[in-house]
Design an enzyme around this catalytic site. Structure first.
Site, short mmCIF file in Angstrom:
data_model
loop_
_atom_site.label_atom_id
_atom_site.label_comp_id
_atom_site.label_asym_id
_atom_site.label_seq_id
_atom_site.Cartn_x
_atom_site.Cartn_y
_atom_site.Cartn_z
N TYR A 203 0.95 -0.61 -0.50
CA TYR A 203 0.30 -0.18 0.16
C TYR A 203 0.93 1.17 -0.08
O TYR A 203 2.17 1.00 0.32
CB TYR A 203 -0.50 0.16 1.08
N GLY A 217 6.84 1.14 14.00
CA GLY A 217 6.10 1.41 13.17
C GLY A 217 4.11 2.02 13.72
O GLY A 217 2.86 1.45 12.29
N HIS A 221 -4.73 6.64 13.73
CA HIS A 221 -4.48 7.49 12.72
C HIS A 221 -5.93 7.49 12.27
O HIS A 221 -6.93 6.39 12.50
CB HIS A 221 -3.27 7.84 11.45
N CYS A 239 -1.67 -1.05 12.98
CA CYS A 239 -2.29 0.64 13.18
C CYS A 239 -3.75 0.32 13.58
O CYS A 239 -4.40 -0.79 13.90
CB CYS A 239 -2.07 1.62 12.63
#
Length: 264
Positions: A203, A217, A221, A239
């Site tokens: 991505y 990492g 968000h 994430c």
């Protein structure tokens, strides 16, 4: 300014990483979702021929309740016990804690639990001095099973947000991770950790309101593309995905050192 980052899962989570999070000018970590960090520590003071250590948090900084005290010496330390005795940490409220060494120049002192909210802290050692403030106790809990991201301030729940976390094979690591830094926007690029963009799992995405919680990492968000999955299932590469509105709220209200607790 738009930065290039990637989203993913490091898989190497150690307790010593907590201190490493805050060595922005020392540890230029670039891994998985990482970008080279913007240096924020001040240059070390000089007293005669002795270079004083660098202290974090810096004087005047307001931090979260999970922020450790980090002392970075100018040269390798041979007698660690002596160096620890030379560091004086004076909080306005009693706080038990302990030292641990990140490397041969860097020691951190971490509260056994968290700093009490609104604690004033003075740190002195080897000619260096810092006075910082611990702010409100903002704590975020990301539950990978219920798919909820719950934020409390001073023990009062103020937000409960639908979230989507790491899918199978890219699970969001469990544990407590202090906020490290924040970016208004960035590019997340899987090729930075070895997965080509044209790969099935590759991505390159423009991301807004990104709050980093590990050098490995992991970010909280905005992910408008996964809104339909938020609160329902885990679909990210590690994430914590929120809606744009919710990610902006967390970006605006979180500060460096606020803990994000990932649990199942």
């Amino acid at each position: 300014m738009t930065l290039t980052v990637s989203e993913g899962l490091d898989g190497m989570w150690k307790a010593q990483q907590v201190g490493r999070l805050f060595l922005v000018s020392v540890l230029a970590a670039l891994a998985v979702c990482g970008v080279s960090a913007t240096a924020s520590a001040h240059s070390p003071a000089v007293t005669g021929k002795v270079v004083a250590p660098t202290l974090s948090p810096a004087s005047g900084q307001v931090v979260g309740i999970a922020h450790p005290v980090v002392v970075r010496f100018a040269s390798p330390v041979s007698d660690r016990a002596l160096a620890e005795r030379g560091v004086q940490i004076t909080p306005s409220k009693p706080v038990p804690g302990q030292f641990s060494w990140i490397d041969d120049r860097t020691v951190q002192w971490t509260p056994d639990h968290f700093w009490p909210a609104d604690t004033r802290v003075t740190v002195e050692g080897a000619g260096a001095r810092s006075q910082f403030q611990v702010g409100d106790a903002l704590v975020a809990v990301a539950n990978t099973t219920t798919h909820q991201f719950t934020v409390s301030i001073n023990d009062q729940v103020v937000q409960t947000m639908p979230a989507s976390m790491g899918k199978p094979g890219y699970e969001t690591p469990l544990g407590t991770f202090p906020v490290i830094e924040q970016f208004r926007d960035m590019i997340m690029d899987s090729s930075t950790y070895g997965v080509p963009i044209d790969d099935e799992e590759g991505y390159r995405l423009y991301v807004e309101y990104a709050t980093r919680i590990t050098w490995g990492g992991i970010f909280v968000h905005a992910a408008p593309w996964s809104v339909n999955s938020q609160g329902v299932e885990n679909v990210s590469h590690g994430c914590i995905n929120l809606s744009t509105e919710n990610a902006r709220w967390f970006y605006d209200n979180a500060k460096i050192g606020d803990p994000v607790i990932v649990t199942d």
